[in-house]
Design a protein around this motif. Structure first.
Motif: not given
Length: 161
Positions: A104-110, A142-144, A147-151
C-alpha cells in the motif's frame, strides 16, 4: 391647522421611518465567507482519529502536517482509511516486513509524486499507534515504512493541556 390623532400618528411614523433597509442575506453571506476564511487560515491541522486508536499524550508543541497516515489499532493496520493488514498477521510474521503495508505504501508513493510539491511530504508518514500496542509491532511498522522509502516518520499524539 390642527391635526387629528391619526394624522399626527402618520406624521410621526413617517418622521421616524428612515430610508435604511439592511439586506440580511448579503450580510449573512459576508459573515459566512469571513468565518470560512478564518477557519481555513488558522494553520492548525487536525488528524482524524478513529475510535479504535487511543493515542498517547505528549507535551509536544509541533503541529502535524498533511502526510500519509498509518493507523495501528489493537486489531488492524489501516493506511489512509484502508485496511491493509491485521495486527495478528503482523505479529506472526517472522521478519519485520509487513507485506500488505509495504504494498500500500509503495502504491501511495507512486501516486504521490504527481500532485505533491517536490520538496515536502513525499517521504513523510505519520503513525497513529494505539498506546497499548507493543513496541515490536511499532518497530515492524517503522521498518516497513522505511523499506517503502518513507524515511520521515512522525508519531501522532494527543496534546496535553
Amino acid at each position: 391647522m390642527k391635526m387629528t390623532g391619526i394624522e399626527k400618528r402618520a406624521a410621526r411614523m413617517a418622521r421616524n421611518q428612515s430610508g435604511l433597509d439592511m439586506n440580511l442575506v448579503a450580510l449573512i453571506d459576508i459573515f459566512t465567507i469571513l468565518i470560512f476564511f478564518l477557519m481555513s487560515s488558522t494553520g492548525i491541522e487536525v488528524l482524524t482519529n478513529s475510535k479504535a486508536v487511543k493515542l498517547p499524550s505528549s507535551i509536544a508543541e509541533k503541529t502535524p502536517r498533511q502526510t500519509i497516515v498509518v493507523a495501528v489499532s489493537e486489531t488492524d493496520i489501516v493506511v489512509d482509511g484502508r485496511r491493509v493488514a491485521s495486527v495478528a498477521e503482523a505479529n506472526a510474521a517472522k521478519d519485520d516486513l509487513i507485506p500488505g503495508l509495504k504494498a500500500e505504501l509503495d502504491l501511495l508513493a507512486s501516486r504521490q509524486v504527481v500532485g505533491a510539491d517536490k520538496d515536502a511530504n513525499t517521504t513523510a508518514v505519520t503513525i497513529m499507534g494505539d498506546k497499548s500496542i507493543p513496541y515490536s509491532l511499532l518497530r515492524k511498522v517503522m521498518y516497513t515504512s522505511a523499506r517503502a522509502n518513507f524515511t520521515e516518520i512522525a508519531f501522532a499524539v494527543n496534546r496535553k493541556t
